[in-house]
Design a protein around this motif. Structure first.
Motif, PDB file in Angstrom:
ATOM      1  N   LEU A 138       0.885  -1.153   0.038  1.00 27.69           N
ATOM      2  CA  LEU A 138      -0.071  -0.038   0.161  1.00 27.69           C
ATOM      3  C   LEU A 138       0.882   1.333   0.133  1.00 27.69           C
ATOM      4  O   LEU A 138       1.900   1.281   0.407  1.00 27.69           O
ATOM      5  CB  LEU A 138      -0.933  -0.014   1.184  1.00 27.69           C
ATOM      6  CG  LEU A 138      -1.836  -1.213   1.453  1.00 27.69           C
ATOM      7  CD1 LEU A 138      -2.539  -1.064   2.726  1.00 27.69           C
ATOM      8  CD2 LEU A 138      -2.897  -1.139   0.399  1.00 27.69           C
ATOM      9  N   GLU A 139       0.193   2.423  -0.481  1.00 29.47           N
ATOM     10  CA  GLU A 139       0.831   3.600  -0.480  1.00 29.47           C
ATOM     11  C   GLU A 139       1.291   3.790   1.106  1.00 29.47           C
ATOM     12  O   GLU A 139       0.456   3.822   1.936  1.00 29.47           O
ATOM     13  CB  GLU A 139       0.159   4.706  -0.872  1.00 29.47           C
ATOM     14  CG  GLU A 139       0.695   6.188  -0.960  1.00 29.47           C
ATOM     15  CD  GLU A 139      -0.033   7.221  -1.595  1.00 29.47           C
ATOM     16  OE1 GLU A 139      -1.054   6.842  -2.419  1.00 29.47           O
ATOM     17  OE2 GLU A 139       0.620   8.317  -1.828  1.00 29.47           O
ATOM     18  N   GLY A 140       2.403   4.334   1.154  1.00 41.02           N
ATOM     19  CA  GLY A 140       2.939   4.782   2.498  1.00 41.02           C
ATOM     20  C   GLY A 140       3.281   3.339   3.516  1.00 41.02           C
ATOM     21  O   GLY A 140       3.855   3.505   4.529  1.00 41.02           O
ATOM     22  N   MET A 141       3.109   2.351   3.123  1.00 41.81           N
ATOM     23  CA  MET A 141       3.205   1.169   3.798  1.00 41.81           C
ATOM     24  C   MET A 141       4.723   0.752   3.657  1.00 41.81           C
ATOM     25  O   MET A 141       5.549   0.803   2.796  1.00 41.81           O
ATOM     26  CB  MET A 141       2.695  -0.109   3.022  1.00 41.81           C
ATOM     27  CG  MET A 141       2.613  -1.312   4.013  1.00 41.81           C
ATOM     28  SD  MET A 141       1.294  -2.659   3.125  1.00 41.81           S
ATOM     29  CE  MET A 141       1.970  -4.113   3.803  1.00 41.81           C
ATOM     30  N   LYS A 142       5.309   0.750   4.991  1.00 41.82           N
ATOM     31  CA  LYS A 142       6.636   0.456   5.342  1.00 41.82           C
ATOM     32  C   LYS A 142       7.054  -1.099   5.007  1.00 41.82           C
ATOM     33  O   LYS A 142       6.318  -2.036   5.191  1.00 41.82           O
ATOM     34  CB  LYS A 142       7.248   0.710   6.610  1.00 41.82           C
ATOM     35  CG  LYS A 142       7.249   1.964   6.966  1.00 41.82           C
ATOM     36  CD  LYS A 142       7.518   2.515   8.258  1.00 41.82           C
ATOM     37  CE  LYS A 142       7.603   4.134   8.605  1.00 41.82           C
ATOM     38  NZ  LYS A 142       7.828   4.379   9.993  1.00 41.82           N
ATOM     39  N   SER A 143       8.279  -1.218   4.370  1.00 38.06           N
ATOM     40  CA  SER A 143       8.558  -2.799   4.147  1.00 38.06           C
ATOM     41  C   SER A 143      10.252  -2.422   4.084  1.00 38.06           C
ATOM     42  O   SER A 143      10.848  -1.264   4.389  1.00 38.06           O
ATOM     43  CB  SER A 143       8.349  -3.164   2.791  1.00 38.06           C
ATOM     44  OG  SER A 143       8.941  -2.480   1.802  1.00 38.06           O
ATOM     45  N   SER A 144      11.000  -3.600   4.063  1.00 37.86           N
ATOM     46  CA  SER A 144      12.569  -3.346   4.031  1.00 37.86           C
ATOM     47  C   SER A 144      13.094  -2.657   2.940  1.00 37.86           C
ATOM     48  O   SER A 144      14.257  -2.299   2.971  1.00 37.86           O
ATOM     49  CB  SER A 144      13.045  -4.773   4.409  1.00 37.86           C
ATOM     50  OG  SER A 144      13.063  -5.443   3.234  1.00 37.86           O
ATOM     51  N   THR A 145      12.516  -2.722   1.867  1.00 41.56           N
ATOM     52  CA  THR A 145      12.859  -1.850   0.693  1.00 41.56           C
ATOM     53  C   THR A 145      12.125  -0.764   0.514  1.00 41.56           C
ATOM     54  O   THR A 145      12.382   0.109  -0.474  1.00 41.56           O
ATOM     55  CB  THR A 145      12.991  -2.683  -0.487  1.00 41.56           C
ATOM     56  OG1 THR A 145      11.687  -3.287  -0.916  1.00 41.56           O
ATOM     57  CG2 THR A 145      13.857  -3.855  -0.475  1.00 41.56           C
ATOM     58  N   SER A 146      11.077  -0.261   1.294  1.00 45.83           N
ATOM     59  CA  SER A 146      10.453   0.816   1.525  1.00 45.83           C
ATOM     60  C   SER A 146      10.287   1.411   2.899  1.00 45.83           C
ATOM     61  O   SER A 146       9.445   1.489   3.351  1.00 45.83           O
ATOM     62  CB  SER A 146       9.132   0.987   0.697  1.00 45.83           C
ATOM     63  OG  SER A 146       8.359  -0.059   1.563  1.00 45.83           O
ATOM     64  N   PRO A 147      11.628   1.294   3.644  1.00 44.29           N
ATOM     65  CA  PRO A 147      11.522   1.688   4.924  1.00 44.29           C
ATOM     66  C   PRO A 147      10.949   2.757   5.247  1.00 44.29           C
ATOM     67  O   PRO A 147      10.411   3.048   6.611  1.00 44.29           O
ATOM     68  CB  PRO A 147      13.137   1.718   5.135  1.00 44.29           C
ATOM     69  CG  PRO A 147      13.905   2.204   3.979  1.00 44.29           C
ATOM     70  CD  PRO A 147      13.072   1.397   2.834  1.00 44.29           C
ATOM     71  N   PHE A 148      10.772   3.969   4.404  1.00 46.82           N
ATOM     72  CA  PHE A 148      10.202   5.201   4.966  1.00 46.82           C
ATOM     73  C   PHE A 148       8.764   5.228   4.487  1.00 46.82           C
ATOM     74  O   PHE A 148       7.956   6.324   4.131  1.00 46.82           O
ATOM     75  CB  PHE A 148      10.822   6.392   4.605  1.00 46.82           C
ATOM     76  CG  PHE A 148      12.337   6.376   5.008  1.00 46.82           C
ATOM     77  CD1 PHE A 148      12.765   6.317   6.442  1.00 46.82           C
ATOM     78  CD2 PHE A 148      13.456   6.028   3.927  1.00 46.82           C
ATOM     79  CE1 PHE A 148      13.906   6.216   6.505  1.00 46.82           C
ATOM     80  CE2 PHE A 148      14.563   5.810   4.483  1.00 46.82           C
ATOM     81  CZ  PHE A 148      15.023   6.076   5.719  1.00 46.82           C
ATOM     82  N   GLY A 149       8.234   3.977   3.739  1.00 42.24           N
ATOM     83  CA  GLY A 149       6.702   3.966   3.498  1.00 42.24           C
ATOM     84  C   GLY A 149       6.913   4.034   1.845  1.00 42.24           C
ATOM     85  O   GLY A 149       7.696   4.680   1.237  1.00 42.24           O
ATOM     86  N   ARG A 150       6.168   3.384   1.195  1.00 45.06           N
ATOM     87  CA  ARG A 150       5.803   3.219  -0.225  1.00 45.06           C
ATOM     88  C   ARG A 150       5.632   4.626  -0.886  1.00 45.06           C
ATOM     89  O   ARG A 150       4.644   5.242  -0.537  1.00 45.06           O
ATOM     90  CB  ARG A 150       5.012   2.226  -0.937  1.00 45.06           C
ATOM     91  CG  ARG A 150       4.626   2.285  -2.250  1.00 45.06           C
ATOM     92  CD  ARG A 150       3.970   1.225  -2.618  1.00 45.06           C
ATOM     93  NE  ARG A 150       4.204   1.151  -4.205  1.00 45.06           N
ATOM     94  CZ  ARG A 150       3.979  -0.277  -4.804  1.00 45.06           C
ATOM     95  NH1 ARG A 150       3.618  -1.273  -4.321  1.00 45.06           N
ATOM     96  NH2 ARG A 150       4.176  -0.379  -5.960  1.00 45.06           N
ATOM     97  N   ASP A 151       6.535   5.249  -1.562  1.00 45.45           N
ATOM     98  CA  ASP A 151       6.487   6.435  -2.028  1.00 45.45           C
ATOM     99  C   ASP A 151       5.944   6.307  -3.548  1.00 45.45           C
ATOM    100  O   ASP A 151       6.963   5.736  -4.442  1.00 45.45           O
ATOM    101  CB  ASP A 151       7.733   7.165  -2.193  1.00 45.45           C
ATOM    102  CG  ASP A 151       7.712   8.530  -3.072  1.00 45.45           C
ATOM    103  OD1 ASP A 151       6.738   8.882  -3.365  1.00 45.45           O
ATOM    104  OD2 ASP A 151       8.905   8.780  -3.431  1.00 45.45           O
ATOM    105  N   VAL A 152       4.800   6.575  -3.858  1.00 50.96           N
ATOM    106  CA  VAL A 152       4.156   6.132  -5.276  1.00 50.96           C
ATOM    107  C   VAL A 152       4.732   6.932  -6.222  1.00 50.96           C
ATOM    108  O   VAL A 152       4.893   6.479  -7.488  1.00 50.96           O
ATOM    109  CB  VAL A 152       2.784   6.244  -5.333  1.00 50.96           C
ATOM    110  CG1 VAL A 152       1.980   5.324  -4.223  1.00 50.96           C
ATOM    111  CG2 VAL A 152       2.057   7.597  -4.848  1.00 50.96           C
TER     112      VAL A 152
END
Lengths: 71, 254, 355
Positions: B145-159
């Protein structure tokens, strides 16, 4: 009066995720204070309110619950 | 008094024989186990265990063939719909399903997914969407999801730089070959029952060569979402369902 | 019953696949091999034998469709040309790892990259040394005529099922595109698979079958590798095929495979006419390689010239085979260029006879 039911839990395969506990409409289930051989606290029956609705079993990701219900 | 209820004539629910007795390797509370089980139950109820061939993906469910008590093939990452096509084309009478996660189906295997649906392959695609790469340890998925944190989007998914979460089920529903597309969940009893009905319908459609049936199951990933299983199910309801609303997306015309 | 036809190499491969009793073809068009799928589509094998033909969305999908069909114990074949074969390497590695039988045709064109659509042999390394990841081997057959294209298709299926291993027919843009007279073998029956390793539906009272190349434990993966290596040693013992031409009195040896062997043979005849005692050894299997035969010949000849339509690939295997017993040199053209007999003779005189 609701039918009586019972559950048998394969405690060795239970991973203690608690999904069954929140799915039970009669608050029959709780987490054990003991752990199984894998180190998981497991689901246990804490009262006799079971109606055999099987809600716990059908949400159990590990298929460890067998359900019985009086005829 | 309750002991005497535990005898065969009172049995109302037990694990289906269409699943093996192996202990599932999934993390506590992971929806994979429930999704496996309802699919296995459908196979059992339709009495097609000897006529079903499944295809396992790469991802957390890579070892699905340990658990389904049916013949199965393990596909390369994303290629399950192509492998299933190969199986179905040489065995048109068999029931063929793929079981795939979001990375497998909606990232690396997008082409195979879309083209299998577009050809209307008579297979069932079971798509588990938990918005994250589980097996490799919580990296961003196409469905994160947008803004959701993961180890490769540690600051949240930036669309803007990472793209938007992909609603692949809506996408394949547009294709003429897709006969039935639905989005379900398996975290609560009512959802499990509905999801199972959807899978059963899909298998029955397959019998009549109606085209591709696509069942998405929005699921959780307690380990990589870093929550308890019960919390993860609540988080899923609050965050995943608004973006991935449950319900039928494409139903057969009457 | 002889059936003679004038056929293009690619079409002959397609006809041979139908006649070999193939159950399924999955492929994607690419020059110079598109005639394979075009011929299949036009000839309706579905009506003739029940064979399935499907144009896939990519070479990647096609090889994975082959995996699925092969996993069911069915005879599956795909074809492509160099860039497409690169795309199939993932699938080939999985097929080799899962020990499934299948046939893959590579009608080689010049590379690297998109390269050129003209004929080449520059995929030798890719074919015989592995291609994809992991320790595995393809059995590689190299036809040098349209007739051999036909014969090798049938042989390829036999070997694939004998060893449960992918077999590659490495043709090239010349063999694929040229027309020659061929004798076709009779239609073979398609067989209903009943192999214990194949997914054909779980039998009652038997555990389910699964096709996989995954082993979580290193000990188990090593066992798989040891089993594969044992199989490859068997293949090396039993399946080496080659042709020797005028080798009995040869003092010099030419070697080439596929289309290039035809030109090299002409160069050999020209050399003979000039009084040089030259023979030719043509590997028909690139893997397993005729290592022993080269080693034997090395004791007889003063030098070996490998002639290849690549920058010198098979020459490495020839060198490994002769263990330094004789001089080994390479001559070739590449990037789609074809060597002339005169060029080859010149290279033979310069590098081997005069050198």
């Amino acid at each position: 009066m609701a039918k009586r039911g019972d559950v048998v839990i394969d405690i060795e395969k239970c991973k203690g995720c608690e999904v069954c506990i929140s799915a039970c409409p009669h608050e029959v289930l709780s987490l054990s204070s003991e752990v199984n051989s894998k180190g998981y606290h497991y689901a246990v029956k804490v009262n006799s309110g079971c109606t055999g609705c099987a809600n716990c079993a059908i949400v159990c990701p590990d298929a460890v619950i067998t359900v019985y219900r009086e005829k | 008094m309750s002991e005497n209820l535990v005898n065969p004539e009172n049995l109302v629910y037990k694990k289906t024989d269409a699943m093996t007795d192996r202990v599932l390797h999934y993390c506590p509370g992971c929806g994979h186990g429930t999704a496996h089980r309802i699919l296995a139950e459908v196979i059992d109820e339709l009495q097609i265990q000897d006529q079903t061939i499944g295809v396992a993906p790469v991802g957390c469910s890579v070892l699905a063939y340990y658990y389904f008590n049916v013949d199965m093939q393990e596909a390369a990452h994303g290629r399950a719909p192509a492998v299933a096509t190969g199986i179905k084309r040489v065995f048109p009478e068999k029931y063929v399903f793929t079981y795939q996660g979001d990375g497998d189906l909606a990232a690396i295997g997008t082409a195979e997914t879309i083209h299998a649906c577009n050809r209307g392959e008579n297979i069932l695609v079971v798509f588990i969407n938990n918005g994250i790469y589980g097996m490799t340890g919580g990296q961003m998925a196409p469905t994160t999801l947008e803004g959701m944190k993961s180890s490769t989007s540690p600051f949240g998914r930036d669309v803007k730089s990472m793209g938007s979460p992909l609603k692949i089920t809506e996408l394949v529903a547009q294709l003429p070959g897709t006969y039935f597309a639905t989005r379900q969940a398996v975290h609560k009893p009512a959802n499990v029952r509905k999801a199972k009905r959807a899978i059963k319908k899909a298998m029955e459609y397959q019998k009549h060569n109606k085209g591709t049936c696509f069942v998405e199951i929005v699921s959780n990933c307690p380990s990589n979402w870093k929550m308890t299983p019960v919390q993860s199910n609540e988080w899923m309801e609050e965050n995943m369902f608004p973006f991935y609303p449950l319900g039928d997306i494409k139903v057969p015309e009457k | 019953m002889k059936e003679l036809r004038l056929m293009k190499g690619n079409e002959a491969l397609a006809e041979a696949a139908i006649r070999a009793g193939a159950d399924a073809y999955f492929g994607y068009p690419i020059t110079p091999q598109s005639e394979v799928i075009e011929y299949l589509m036009a000839n309706k094998p579905e009506d003739r034998t029940g064979m399935v033909v499907l144009q896939a969305e990519s070479e990647v999908a096609a090889i994975n469709m082959v995996y699925g069909a092969a996993g069911c114990g069915k005879k599956a074949v795909t074809s492509s040309s160099s860039p497409g074969i690169s795309l199939k390497q993932e699938g080939l590695s999985y097929i080799a790892g899962a020990e499934l039988p299948c046939v893959v045709v590579n009608v080689v064109r010049g590379g690297p990259g998109l390269g050129t659509i003209q004929p080449s042999q520059s995929d030798y390394f890719q074919s015989v040394k592995g291609g994809g990841h992991g320790d595995y081997k393809l059995i590689v057959l190299a036809p040098s005529s349209v007739q051999e294209s036909v014969d090798y298709m049938r042989l390829a299926f036999d070997l694939a099922f004998k060893y449960r291993n992918p077999v590659m027919i490495q043709s090239d843009g010349i063999i694929g595109q040229m027309m020659e007279k061929v004798e076709l073998f009779e239609q073979q029956k398609r067989v209903e698979p009943d192999y214990e390793w194949a997914t054909i539906g779980k039998k009652k009272d038997k555990p389910a079958t699964f096709v996989t190349s995954l082993q979580l434990q290193a000990e188990e993966q090593e066992k798989v590798n040891l089993r594969l290596q044992k199989k490859y040693r068997e293949v090396e013992k039993n399946e080496v095929r080659f042709e020797k031409v005028q080798c009995d009195d040869a003092e010099y040896l030419l070697t080439a495979f596929g289309s290039c062997a035809r030109i090299t043979r002409k160069a050999m005849e020209m050399a003979r006419a000039k009084g040089y005692k030259v023979g030719m050894l043509r590997p028909q299997t690139l893997y397993p390689f005729p290592t022993e035969e080269f080693n034997k010949m090395a004791e007889q000849v003063k030098g070996i010239l490998t002639v290849e339509m690549n920058a010198g690939q098979m020459v490495e295997d020839v060198k490994l085979s002769v263990c330094g017993k004789t001089k080994v040199e390479y001559f070739g053209r590449f990037g789609g260029m074809i060597p002339s007999p005169e060029e080859i003779l010149n290279a033979l005189e310069q590098k081997i006879i005069g050198g």
